[in-house]
Scaffold this motif. Structure first.
Motif, mmCIF file in Angstrom:
data_model
loop_
_atom_site.group_PDB
_atom_site.id
_atom_site.type_symbol
_atom_site.label_atom_id
_atom_site.label_comp_id
_atom_site.label_asym_id
_atom_site.label_seq_id
_atom_site.Cartn_x
_atom_site.Cartn_y
_atom_site.Cartn_z
ATOM 1 N N VAL A 8 0.852 -1.195 0.000
ATOM 2 C CA VAL A 8 0.000 0.000 0.000
ATOM 3 C C VAL A 8 0.883 1.240 0.000
ATOM 4 O O VAL A 8 1.779 1.378 0.848
ATOM 5 C CB VAL A 8 -0.933 0.020 1.223
ATOM 6 N N ILE A 9 0.633 2.151 -0.955
ATOM 7 C CA ILE A 9 1.327 3.427 -1.023
ATOM 8 C C ILE A 9 0.275 4.534 -1.076
ATOM 9 O O ILE A 9 -0.924 4.262 -1.116
ATOM 10 C CB ILE A 9 2.250 3.513 -2.262
ATOM 11 N N ASP A 10 0.728 5.778 -1.089
ATOM 12 C CA ASP A 10 -0.182 6.917 -1.244
ATOM 13 C C ASP A 10 0.507 7.949 -2.127
ATOM 14 O O ASP A 10 1.384 8.686 -1.681
ATOM 15 C CB ASP A 10 -0.535 7.531 0.121
ATOM 16 N N SER A 11 0.097 8.010 -3.394
ATOM 17 C CA SER A 11 0.748 8.926 -4.336
ATOM 18 C C SER A 11 0.460 10.386 -4.017
ATOM 19 O O SER A 11 1.131 11.276 -4.557
ATOM 20 C CB SER A 11 0.326 8.602 -5.776
ATOM 21 N N ALA A 12 -0.505 10.666 -3.140
ATOM 22 C CA ALA A 12 -0.758 12.047 -2.730
ATOM 23 C C ALA A 12 0.435 12.630 -1.981
ATOM 24 O O ALA A 12 0.579 13.851 -1.902
ATOM 25 C CB ALA A 12 -2.009 12.128 -1.863
ATOM 26 N N ALA A 13 1.281 11.768 -1.422
ATOM 27 C CA ALA A 13 2.440 12.225 -0.644
ATOM 28 C C ALA A 13 3.702 12.345 -1.492
ATOM 29 O O ALA A 13 4.758 12.688 -0.963
ATOM 30 C CB ALA A 13 2.694 11.269 0.518
ATOM 31 N N PHE A 14 3.608 12.096 -2.786
ATOM 32 C CA PHE A 14 4.791 12.175 -3.638
ATOM 33 C C PHE A 14 5.283 13.624 -3.701
ATOM 34 O O PHE A 14 4.510 14.540 -3.987
ATOM 35 C CB PHE A 14 4.473 11.688 -5.055
ATOM 36 N N ASP A 15 6.583 13.821 -3.456
ATOM 37 C CA ASP A 15 7.136 15.176 -3.530
ATOM 38 C C ASP A 15 7.643 15.515 -4.929
ATOM 39 O O ASP A 15 7.904 16.682 -5.234
ATOM 40 C CB ASP A 15 8.233 15.382 -2.488
ATOM 41 N N HIS A 16 7.756 14.512 -5.800
ATOM 42 C CA HIS A 16 8.090 14.725 -7.209
ATOM 43 C C HIS A 16 7.147 13.820 -8.022
ATOM 44 O O HIS A 16 7.546 12.737 -8.456
ATOM 45 C CB HIS A 16 9.553 14.386 -7.513
ATOM 46 N N PRO A 17 5.893 14.256 -8.233
ATOM 47 C CA PRO A 17 4.900 13.372 -8.865
ATOM 48 C C PRO A 17 5.356 12.753 -10.177
ATOM 49 O O PRO A 17 5.116 11.565 -10.420
ATOM 50 C CB PRO A 17 3.702 14.306 -9.076
ATOM 51 N N HIS A 18 6.020 13.538 -11.039
ATOM 52 C CA HIS A 18 6.434 12.992 -12.328
ATOM 53 C C HIS A 18 7.442 11.857 -12.153
ATOM 54 O O HIS A 18 7.270 10.773 -12.710
ATOM 55 C CB HIS A 18 7.041 14.100 -13.197
ATOM 56 N N ALA A 19 8.479 12.092 -11.371
ATOM 57 C CA ALA A 19 9.509 11.073 -11.175
ATOM 58 C C ALA A 19 8.968 9.889 -10.380
ATOM 59 O O ALA A 19 9.236 8.729 -10.717
ATOM 60 C CB ALA A 19 10.715 11.685 -10.463
ATOM 61 N N ASP A 20 8.199 10.187 -9.331
ATOM 62 C CA ASP A 20 7.745 9.114 -8.446
ATOM 63 C C ASP A 20 6.726 8.207 -9.128
ATOM 64 O O ASP A 20 6.756 6.983 -8.958
ATOM 65 C CB ASP A 20 7.168 9.705 -7.157
ATOM 66 N N LEU A 21 5.822 8.794 -9.910
ATOM 67 C CA LEU A 21 4.840 7.967 -10.615
ATOM 68 C C LEU A 21 5.518 7.154 -11.713
ATOM 69 O O LEU A 21 5.123 6.005 -11.981
ATOM 70 C CB LEU A 21 3.736 8.852 -11.200
ATOM 71 N N THR A 22 6.557 7.704 -12.319
ATOM 72 C CA THR A 22 7.334 6.948 -13.299
ATOM 73 C C THR A 22 8.010 5.750 -12.634
ATOM 74 O O THR A 22 8.066 4.649 -13.200
ATOM 75 C CB THR A 22 8.393 7.849 -13.955
ATOM 76 N N ARG A 23 8.533 5.952 -11.423
ATOM 77 C CA ARG A 23 9.153 4.842 -10.687
ATOM 78 C C ARG A 23 8.127 3.756 -10.367
ATOM 79 O O ARG A 23 8.426 2.558 -10.442
ATOM 80 C CB ARG A 23 9.779 5.355 -9.396
ATOM 81 N N VAL A 24 6.917 4.166 -9.982
ATOM 82 C CA VAL A 24 5.872 3.183 -9.678
ATOM 83 C C VAL A 24 5.555 2.355 -10.919
ATOM 84 O O VAL A 24 5.407 1.123 -10.846
ATOM 85 C CB VAL A 24 4.605 3.883 -9.149
ATOM 86 N N ALA A 25 5.446 3.002 -12.071
ATOM 87 C CA ALA A 25 5.177 2.282 -13.316
ATOM 88 C C ALA A 25 6.279 1.282 -13.618
ATOM 89 O O ALA A 25 6.020 0.142 -14.031
ATOM 90 C CB ALA A 25 5.029 3.277 -14.467
ATOM 91 N N ARG A 26 7.529 1.695 -13.391
ATOM 92 C CA ARG A 26 8.650 0.792 -13.646
ATOM 93 C C ARG A 26 8.642 -0.372 -12.653
ATOM 94 O O ARG A 26 8.940 -1.517 -13.012
ATOM 95 C CB ARG A 26 9.966 1.563 -13.560
ATOM 96 N N LEU A 27 8.303 -0.078 -11.411
ATOM 97 C CA LEU A 27 8.226 -1.126 -10.390
ATOM 98 C C LEU A 27 7.195 -2.170 -10.773
ATOM 99 O O LEU A 27 7.438 -3.378 -10.693
ATOM 100 C CB LEU A 27 7.864 -0.493 -9.041
ATOM 101 N N ILE A 28 6.009 -1.717 -11.198
ATOM 102 C CA ILE A 28 4.955 -2.647 -11.601
ATOM 103 C C ILE A 28 5.406 -3.487 -12.787
ATOM 104 O O ILE A 28 5.198 -4.702 -12.842
ATOM 105 C CB ILE A 28 3.670 -1.877 -11.943
ATOM 106 N N ASN A 29 6.056 -2.844 -13.746
ATOM 107 C CA ASN A 29 6.473 -3.530 -14.968
ATOM 108 C C ASN A 29 7.564 -4.555 -14.697
ATOM 109 O O ASN A 29 7.527 -5.680 -15.225
ATOM 110 C CB ASN A 29 6.956 -2.509 -15.998
ATOM 111 N N GLU A 30 8.542 -4.198 -13.853
ATOM 112 C CA GLU A 30 9.689 -5.069 -13.642
ATOM 113 C C GLU A 30 9.436 -6.142 -12.595
ATOM 114 O O GLU A 30 10.115 -7.164 -12.593
ATOM 115 C CB GLU A 30 10.904 -4.226 -13.243
ATOM 116 N N ARG A 31 8.476 -5.913 -11.689
ATOM 117 C CA ARG A 31 8.233 -6.870 -10.608
ATOM 118 C C ARG A 31 6.783 -7.325 -10.569
ATOM 119 O O ARG A 31 6.189 -7.514 -9.519
ATOM 120 C CB ARG A 31 8.628 -6.255 -9.263
ATOM 121 N N ALA A 32 6.212 -7.464 -11.747
ATOM 122 C CA ALA A 32 4.803 -7.831 -11.829
ATOM 123 C C ALA A 32 4.507 -9.173 -11.166
ATOM 124 O O ALA A 32 3.398 -9.421 -10.698
ATOM 125 C CB ALA A 32 4.361 -7.873 -13.297
ATOM 126 N N ASP A 33 5.527 -10.037 -11.092
ATOM 127 C CA ASP A 33 5.304 -11.369 -10.525
ATOM 128 C C ASP A 33 5.213 -11.347 -9.001
ATOM 129 O O ASP A 33 4.650 -12.263 -8.394
ATOM 130 C CB ASP A 33 6.416 -12.326 -10.958
#
Length: 389
Positions: free
Chosen positions: A165-190
């Motif tokens: 569980v995360i909360d993207s409302a607390a991201f201090d760099h929304p562009h970078a942090d949301l990009t990291r989340v997308a990469r995390l989902i893609n690379e660790r989908a299993d």
């Protein structure tokens, strides 16, 4: 050296280091004493909840929130206080948290283990957590920080968890942090199943906007959409960037309707940015507009228009943010659709809901992927930046 970042809750015991057998004995003794003093108290555990709270801000109000969670989902809670800059330290505390009933009598309680780690001790923190987790119940990780995929502690805890569980409302760099989340989902989908409390806050918005497609007479106009405007209040932590709520809704619409970034250069004018999308050969203009300063980071209005301007559909929040309204205009006829007044859920209520979900949220994952695809042209247009890893 031992430090105390917040007062121990009632019924707390303490041990230096992490001796799991000793902690279990202390918990058992604590429950015996509690049951003797309060015969109505029941020891129940439906889940493991690991909470990573690295600083004072992330720990504010945590005790009250956990008591609220105990009422709905009694759990073994393991709280991690991690100070990466301090000297080596690893201490443990055990306690119980109970939610008082309306009559003031404690009923169902949860048990809590707090680990305080500093410096090099963080390298072994995940190993200290693992034997504390109860078997035969799911494990949830609530990461009250930015989920950096290169963080070894985060990666190890993710492997141990059924859901994160995360909360993207607390991201201090929304562009970078949301990009990291997308990469995390893609690379660790299993191994990674993500929940985003901010995505949960958008449930009413998504329901109302999707409801336009439920009206047969609207569909021909919706199939001819060529303009989408998302208005939002800038996030307080990064007022120069787009709010995660706006990016998530843009990604949700794009992923559901098959829209892709066309490759054209975004046009920026003041607080408004226009991005060209492709809908299977039909051009869509996505307009993101920062409007107002209240309700930081919140979505304020979603407007959909068809190609000839003959129809317009919108959902809008009132000034309080507690009332949403939809409206459709076809030609000169204006029709008010649904009006939804709702009481904002507490963080405890939202988290309790996430603790009841184990399956992947594929709609969220696809929305994040589409949002990340939008971020690159936003940065290219000079709106925010993505730091080099």
């Amino acid at each position: 050296m031992e430090t105390q970042s917040q007062p121990d809750p009632p019924n707390a015991a303490q041990t230096h280091g992490v001796d799991v057998a000793s902690l279990e004995k202390q918990l058992a003794a604590m429950w015996r004493e509690t049951a003797k003093a309060e015969p109505g108290v029941t020891r129940v555990c439906l889940a493991n909840l690991v909470v990573y709270a690295p600083d004072e801000a992330s720990r504010a109000g945590l005790g009250e929130l956990l008591e609220e969670i105990a009422e709905h989902t009694p759990s073994r809670v393991v709280i991690l206080h991690a100070d990466r800059e301090s000297e080596f330290r690893l201490d443990a505390h055990v306690s119980s948290r109970c939610r008082e009933s309306e009559k003031g009598r404690r009923q169902v309680c949860c048990e809590q283990v707090t680990l305080e780690a500093g410096g090099a001790a963080l390298a072994s923190l995940a190993s200290a957590v693992e034997p504390l987790l109860l078997s035969d119940v799911p494990t949830f990780l609530w990461w009250k920080d930015i989920p950096h995929y290169e963080d070894k502690l985060f990666a190890r805890l993710v492997e141990m968890s059924d859901r994160v569980v995360i909360d993207s409302a607390a991201f201090d760099h929304p562009h970078a942090d949301l990009t990291r989340v997308a990469r995390l989902i893609n690379e660790r989908a299993d191994v990674t199943r993500l929940s985003d409390l901010n995505w949960g806050r958008l449930t009413a918005w998504r329901s109302l906007v999707a409801g336009f497609w439920d009206v047969p007479e609207y569909r021909a106009h919706l199939d001819a959409l060529d303009s989408v405007r998302l208005e939002f209040s800038p996030p307080a932590l990064a007022p120069e960037e787009f709010a995660c709520q706006a990016l998530l809704v843009a990604g949700w619409l794009a992923s559901r309707l098959g829209w892709k970034v066309s490759g054209g250069k975004p046009a920026r004018e003041g607080d408004t940015l226009r991005v060209a999308l492709d809908a299977g050969g039909r051009a869509i203009e996505l307009e993101l507009r920062a409007a107002g300063v209240s309700h930081e980071g919140n979505l304020r209005r979603v407007t959909l228009r068809d190609a000839k301007g003959a129809a317009e559909f919108y959902a809008v929040a009132d000034e309080s943010g507690a009332r949403l309204e939809t409206c459709a205009r076809i030609g000169a006829a204006r029709r008010v659709g649904r009006v939804l007044a709702y009481e904002a859920k507490t963080e405890g209520q939202r988290l309790s809901r996430e603790l009841s979900i184990l399956a992947r949220d594929e709609v969220y994952e696809q929305a994040v992927a589409s949002a990340a695809a939008l971020i690159a042209p936003l940065v290219a247009a000079g709106w925010g930046e993505i730091p080099v890893e």
